[in-house]
Design a protein around this motif. Structure first.
Motif, short mmCIF file in Angstrom:
data_model
loop_
_atom_site.label_atom_id
_atom_site.label_comp_id
_atom_site.label_asym_id
_atom_site.label_seq_id
_atom_site.Cartn_x
_atom_site.Cartn_y
_atom_site.Cartn_z
N ASP A 129 54.56 69.01 -0.60
CA ASP A 129 53.44 68.16 -1.04
C ASP A 129 53.53 66.75 -0.48
OD1 ASP A 129 52.62 70.34 -2.50
OD2 ASP A 129 53.14 69.49 -4.46
N PHE A 130 54.71 66.36 -0.01
CA PHE A 130 54.94 65.02 0.53
C PHE A 130 54.87 64.98 2.05
CE2 PHE A 130 56.60 65.12 -3.67
CZ PHE A 130 56.52 63.84 -4.17
N VAL A 131 54.65 66.14 2.65
CA VAL A 131 54.59 66.25 4.11
C VAL A 131 53.16 66.62 4.50
CG1 VAL A 131 55.50 67.43 6.14
CG2 VAL A 131 57.01 66.98 4.19
N TYR A 132 52.60 65.83 5.39
CA TYR A 132 51.21 65.99 5.82
C TYR A 132 51.18 66.49 7.26
CZ TYR A 132 50.26 63.46 1.59
OH TYR A 132 50.19 63.11 0.27
N GLU A 133 50.38 67.51 7.49
CA GLU A 133 50.27 68.09 8.84
C GLU A 133 48.90 67.84 9.45
OE1 GLU A 133 51.30 72.17 8.19
OE2 GLU A 133 53.45 71.72 8.07
N ASN A 134 48.00 67.25 8.66
CA ASN A 134 46.65 66.97 9.13
C ASN A 134 46.20 65.67 8.47
OD1 ASN A 134 43.70 66.97 9.23
ND2 ASN A 134 43.94 69.04 10.05
N ILE A 135 45.58 64.81 9.23
CA ILE A 135 45.18 63.50 8.72
C ILE A 135 44.18 63.62 7.56
CG2 ILE A 135 43.31 63.05 10.34
CD1 ILE A 135 44.58 60.15 10.53
N THR A 136 43.38 64.68 7.55
CA THR A 136 42.41 64.84 6.46
C THR A 136 43.10 65.16 5.14
OG1 THR A 136 42.07 67.17 7.01
CG2 THR A 136 40.55 65.58 8.00
N ASP A 137 44.33 65.68 5.18
CA ASP A 137 45.08 66.00 3.97
C ASP A 137 45.56 64.76 3.21
OD1 ASP A 137 44.75 68.70 4.39
OD2 ASP A 137 46.72 68.95 5.34
N ILE A 138 45.53 63.60 3.87
CA ILE A 138 45.99 62.37 3.22
C ILE A 138 45.19 62.12 1.93
CG2 ILE A 138 46.08 59.85 3.46
CD1 ILE A 138 46.87 60.34 6.43
N ALA A 139 43.92 62.47 1.92
CA ALA A 139 43.05 62.24 0.75
C ALA A 139 43.06 63.41 -0.23
CB ALA A 139 41.63 61.97 1.21
N SER A 140 43.84 64.43 0.03
CA SER A 140 43.83 65.62 -0.82
C SER A 140 44.47 65.35 -2.18
CB SER A 140 44.57 66.77 -0.14
OG SER A 140 44.74 67.84 -1.05
N PRO A 141 43.76 65.63 -3.27
CA PRO A 141 44.34 65.45 -4.60
C PRO A 141 45.47 66.44 -4.89
CG PRO A 141 42.03 66.16 -4.76
CD PRO A 141 42.36 66.04 -3.30
N ALA A 142 45.59 67.48 -4.07
CA ALA A 142 46.67 68.45 -4.25
C ALA A 142 47.99 67.94 -3.65
CB ALA A 142 46.29 69.78 -3.60
N LYS A 143 47.91 66.88 -2.85
CA LYS A 143 49.11 66.36 -2.18
C LYS A 143 49.69 65.17 -2.96
CE LYS A 143 50.10 67.67 1.74
NZ LYS A 143 51.16 68.60 2.10
N ALA A 144 50.91 64.82 -2.64
CA ALA A 144 51.70 63.87 -3.43
C ALA A 144 51.18 62.43 -3.40
CB ALA A 144 53.14 63.90 -2.96
N LEU A 145 50.62 61.98 -2.30
CA LEU A 145 50.19 60.58 -2.21
C LEU A 145 49.09 60.27 -3.22
CD1 LEU A 145 50.34 57.79 -0.92
CD2 LEU A 145 48.89 58.63 0.93
N VAL A 146 48.08 61.10 -3.29
CA VAL A 146 46.99 60.88 -4.24
C VAL A 146 47.51 61.01 -5.67
CG1 VAL A 146 44.79 61.80 -5.10
CG2 VAL A 146 45.15 61.52 -2.64
N ARG A 147 48.40 61.96 -5.92
CA ARG A 147 48.97 62.11 -7.27
C ARG A 147 49.78 60.86 -7.64
NH1 ARG A 147 50.82 67.49 -5.71
NH2 ARG A 147 52.92 66.68 -6.01
#
Length: 155
Positions: free
Chosen positions: A131-149
């Motif tokens: 969840d802390f590793v991003y493979e696509n720049i669009t995932d940065i805004a994903s609420p499922a990923k750690a940064l948004v959480r």
């Protein structure tokens, strides 16, 4: 209150990367309401013609890592940029939240589990580190990923 994030990346060393790649990351992070501390633009006030400029840049970058709320690191390459790795190590030692971006398909690892050197994952949770590793720049805004959480839990 706006949170600050240090953007550790090698993209400021190349004019092409600085013009084409770096703004995408700054914009994606800023769109989340983060104040993005991008060291190449923050150090533009340093006169590179003066002796000792490199030491001043390194000290300023390290202070920014200390002062930022979190660190987002672009870890492409085999191995990734050594300056980014030092910044990541400093952030980990300071117990800062870290987030990694890697869309480089090449493996650079000493482990079957992790895509990079296992020490980079010492700063992430044992479970759900993906969840802390991003493979696509669009995932940065994903609420499922750690940064948004992280942002929502620290709002």
């Amino acid at each position: 209150m706006s949170h600050t994030i240090y953007l550790a990346s090698p993209y400021g060393f190349s004019e092409q990367w600085k013009r084409l790649l770096l703004p995408e990351f700054v914009d994606a992070l800023a769109a989340l309401g983060l104040e993005v501390w991008e060291p190449f633009s923050r150090n533009s006030q340093i006169d590179f013609a003066e002796p000792g400029w490199a030491y001043r840049v390194a000290q300023k970058d390290l202070q920014d890592v200390r002062d930022a709320d979190a660190l987002f690191a672009i870890v492409n390459g085999t191995p990734p940029d050594e300056g980014v790795m030092v910044e990541l190590g400093a952030a980990m030692a300071l117990n800062k939240p870290i987030f990694l971006f890697r869309d480089d398909f090449r493996r650079c690892t000493d482990s079957e589990e992790f895509p990079l050197n296992l020490m980079l994952f010492a700063g992430l949770p044992e479970r759900d580190w993906q969840d802390f590793v991003y493979e696509n720049i669009t995932d940065i805004a994903s609420p499922a990923k750690a940064l948004v959480r992280w942002l929502h839990s620290n709002a």
